[in-house]
Design a protein around this motif. Structure first.
Motif, PDB file in Angstrom:
ATOM      1  N   LEU A  87       6.592  44.591  19.472  1.00  0.00           N
ATOM      2  CA  LEU A  87       7.325  44.668  19.188  1.00  0.00           C
ATOM      3  C   LEU A  87       7.579  46.167  19.148  1.00  0.00           C
ATOM      4  O   LEU A  87       9.591  45.494  19.692  1.00  0.00           O
ATOM      5  CB  LEU A  87       6.894  44.397  17.533  1.00  0.00           C
ATOM      6  CG  LEU A  87       8.802  44.709  16.576  1.00  0.00           C
ATOM      7  CD1 LEU A  87       9.828  43.668  16.263  1.00  0.00           C
ATOM      8  CD2 LEU A  87       8.095  44.587  15.302  1.00  0.00           C
ATOM      9  N   LEU A  88       7.363  47.015  19.644  1.00  0.00           N
ATOM     10  CA  LEU A  88       8.097  48.709  20.109  1.00  0.00           C
ATOM     11  C   LEU A  88       8.525  48.061  21.450  1.00  0.00           C
ATOM     12  O   LEU A  88       9.382  48.823  21.604  1.00  0.00           O
ATOM     13  CB  LEU A  88       7.124  50.148  19.971  1.00  0.00           C
ATOM     14  CG  LEU A  88       5.997  49.437  18.261  1.00  0.00           C
ATOM     15  CD1 LEU A  88       5.046  50.888  18.772  1.00  0.00           C
ATOM     16  CD2 LEU A  88       8.139  50.222  17.843  1.00  0.00           C
ATOM     17  N   ALA A  89       8.024  47.337  22.339  1.00  0.00           N
ATOM     18  CA  ALA A  89       8.625  47.205  23.336  1.00  0.00           C
ATOM     19  C   ALA A  89       9.317  46.734  23.290  1.00  0.00           C
ATOM     20  O   ALA A  89      10.325  46.638  24.729  1.00  0.00           O
ATOM     21  CB  ALA A  89       7.316  46.524  24.549  1.00  0.00           C
ATOM     22  N   VAL A  90       9.474  45.848  23.168  1.00  0.00           N
ATOM     23  CA  VAL A  90      11.141  45.010  22.729  1.00  0.00           C
ATOM     24  C   VAL A  90      12.243  45.710  22.182  1.00  0.00           C
ATOM     25  O   VAL A  90      13.545  45.217  22.738  1.00  0.00           O
ATOM     26  CB  VAL A  90      10.763  43.501  21.687  1.00  0.00           C
ATOM     27  CG1 VAL A  90      12.307  42.306  21.507  1.00  0.00           C
ATOM     28  CG2 VAL A  90       9.376  42.616  22.722  1.00  0.00           C
ATOM     29  N   VAL A  91      11.601  46.439  21.218  1.00  0.00           N
ATOM     30  CA  VAL A  91      13.334  47.332  21.059  1.00  0.00           C
ATOM     31  C   VAL A  91      13.479  48.877  21.796  1.00  0.00           C
ATOM     32  O   VAL A  91      14.342  48.350  22.018  1.00  0.00           O
ATOM     33  CB  VAL A  91      12.662  48.179  19.469  1.00  0.00           C
ATOM     34  CG1 VAL A  91      12.852  49.249  19.187  1.00  0.00           C
ATOM     35  CG2 VAL A  91      12.179  47.103  18.680  1.00  0.00           C
ATOM     36  N   VAL A  92      12.377  49.182  22.391  1.00  0.00           N
ATOM     37  CA  VAL A  92      12.978  49.860  23.231  1.00  0.00           C
ATOM     38  C   VAL A  92      13.309  49.480  24.332  1.00  0.00           C
ATOM     39  O   VAL A  92      14.856  49.532  24.615  1.00  0.00           O
ATOM     40  CB  VAL A  92      11.307  50.641  23.795  1.00  0.00           C
ATOM     41  CG1 VAL A  92      11.877  51.591  25.821  1.00  0.00           C
ATOM     42  CG2 VAL A  92      11.071  51.444  22.744  1.00  0.00           C
ATOM     43  N   VAL A  93      13.229  48.342  24.687  1.00  0.00           N
ATOM     44  CA  VAL A  93      13.638  47.651  26.430  1.00  0.00           C
ATOM     45  C   VAL A  93      15.295  46.690  25.335  1.00  0.00           C
ATOM     46  O   VAL A  93      15.665  46.929  26.107  1.00  0.00           O
ATOM     47  CB  VAL A  93      13.064  46.352  27.073  1.00  0.00           C
ATOM     48  CG1 VAL A  93      13.812  45.612  27.713  1.00  0.00           C
ATOM     49  CG2 VAL A  93      11.791  47.147  27.331  1.00  0.00           C
ATOM     50  N   GLY A  94      15.083  46.342  24.381  1.00  0.00           N
ATOM     51  CA  GLY A  94      15.910  45.459  23.772  1.00  0.00           C
ATOM     52  C   GLY A  94      17.496  46.764  23.652  1.00  0.00           C
ATOM     53  O   GLY A  94      18.454  46.608  24.362  1.00  0.00           O
ATOM     54  N   PHE A  95      17.565  47.594  23.075  1.00  0.00           N
ATOM     55  CA  PHE A  95      18.358  48.924  22.420  1.00  0.00           C
ATOM     56  C   PHE A  95      18.419  49.820  24.105  1.00  0.00           C
ATOM     57  O   PHE A  95      19.926  49.755  24.413  1.00  0.00           O
ATOM     58  CB  PHE A  95      17.618  49.684  21.771  1.00  0.00           C
ATOM     59  CG  PHE A  95      17.844  49.033  20.874  1.00  0.00           C
ATOM     60  CD1 PHE A  95      19.129  48.590  19.616  1.00  0.00           C
ATOM     61  CD2 PHE A  95      16.637  49.191  19.587  1.00  0.00           C
ATOM     62  CE1 PHE A  95      19.485  48.095  18.939  1.00  0.00           C
ATOM     63  CE2 PHE A  95      17.407  48.465  18.307  1.00  0.00           C
ATOM     64  CZ  PHE A  95      18.614  47.815  18.072  1.00  0.00           C
ATOM     65  N   VAL A  96      17.996  50.092  25.157  1.00  0.00           N
ATOM     66  CA  VAL A  96      18.235  50.249  26.705  1.00  0.00           C
ATOM     67  C   VAL A  96      18.983  49.647  26.934  1.00  0.00           C
ATOM     68  O   VAL A  96      19.952  50.091  27.922  1.00  0.00           O
ATOM     69  CB  VAL A  96      16.604  50.904  27.239  1.00  0.00           C
ATOM     70  CG1 VAL A  96      17.222  51.323  28.740  1.00  0.00           C
ATOM     71  CG2 VAL A  96      16.084  52.272  25.926  1.00  0.00           C
ATOM     72  N   GLN A  97      18.305  48.368  27.366  1.00  0.00           N
ATOM     73  CA  GLN A  97      19.211  47.517  28.647  1.00  0.00           C
ATOM     74  C   GLN A  97      20.206  46.367  27.746  1.00  0.00           C
ATOM     75  O   GLN A  97      20.756  46.281  28.643  1.00  0.00           O
ATOM     76  CB  GLN A  97      17.826  46.658  28.805  1.00  0.00           C
ATOM     77  CG  GLN A  97      16.949  46.814  29.865  1.00  0.00           C
ATOM     78  CD  GLN A  97      15.938  47.072  31.104  1.00  0.00           C
ATOM     79  OE1 GLN A  97      15.926  45.044  30.412  1.00  0.00           O
ATOM     80  NE2 GLN A  97      15.506  47.288  32.341  1.00  0.00           N
TER      81      GLN A  97
END
Length: 142
Positions: A87-97
């Motif tokens: 979930l943390l990885a999806v949050v980071v990648v989702g908001f960055v990209q």
């Protein structure tokens, strides 16, 4: 050691299969089409829960390599850790990209994570308690 590896393989494969089944049934109810539900279930689990599944399998392998195979409780803790890391990885990648699409991706990851944790709870308890019954020494320790 080979018994521990077999337990990991059984845990992972059965959990992935049950997760796919649960997600397929859920998405089929939402979309009204079993084929579309199956496609979305595959997407949710392998595109939005892939990091969590990998983290879970690696943690199980590390615990087994240290000659202390994970029991049912530790296996479920590792599953929760995998879901949170995912979930943390999806949050980071989702908001960055992705910008505005990030919220939808986070919801996909949550949906996959819930199905994964539910399936892991069912499978791990069944495998560890019914199929791979603890030895008499371990039963005495429990």
């Amino acid at each position: 050691m080979s018994r521990a590896v077999g337990r990991i393989v059984v845990d992972v494969l059965l959990t992935v299969a049950l997760s796919l089944l649960l997600l397929t049934l859920w998405r089929a109810m939402v979309t009204g089409s079993f084929a579309e539900g199956a496609a979305q279930a595959f997407q949710r689990l392998f595109l939005f829960m892939d990091i969590g599944l990998l983290v879970w399998a690696v943690l199980l392998a590390v615990a087994s390599a240290r000659r202390r195979p994970a029991g049912a409780g530790l296996t479920l803790v590792f599953a929760a850790v995998g879901a949170l890391v995912n979930l943390l990885a999806v949050v980071v990648v989702g908001f960055v990209q992705q910008g505005a699409w990030a919220i939808e991706f986070i919801l996909f990851a949550i949906e996959g994570g819930i199905a994964f944790l539910l399936a892991a709870s069912i499978i791990v308890l069944l495998v560890h308690r019914l199929i791979l019954k603890p030895s008499p020494e371990r039963r005495a320790a429990i």
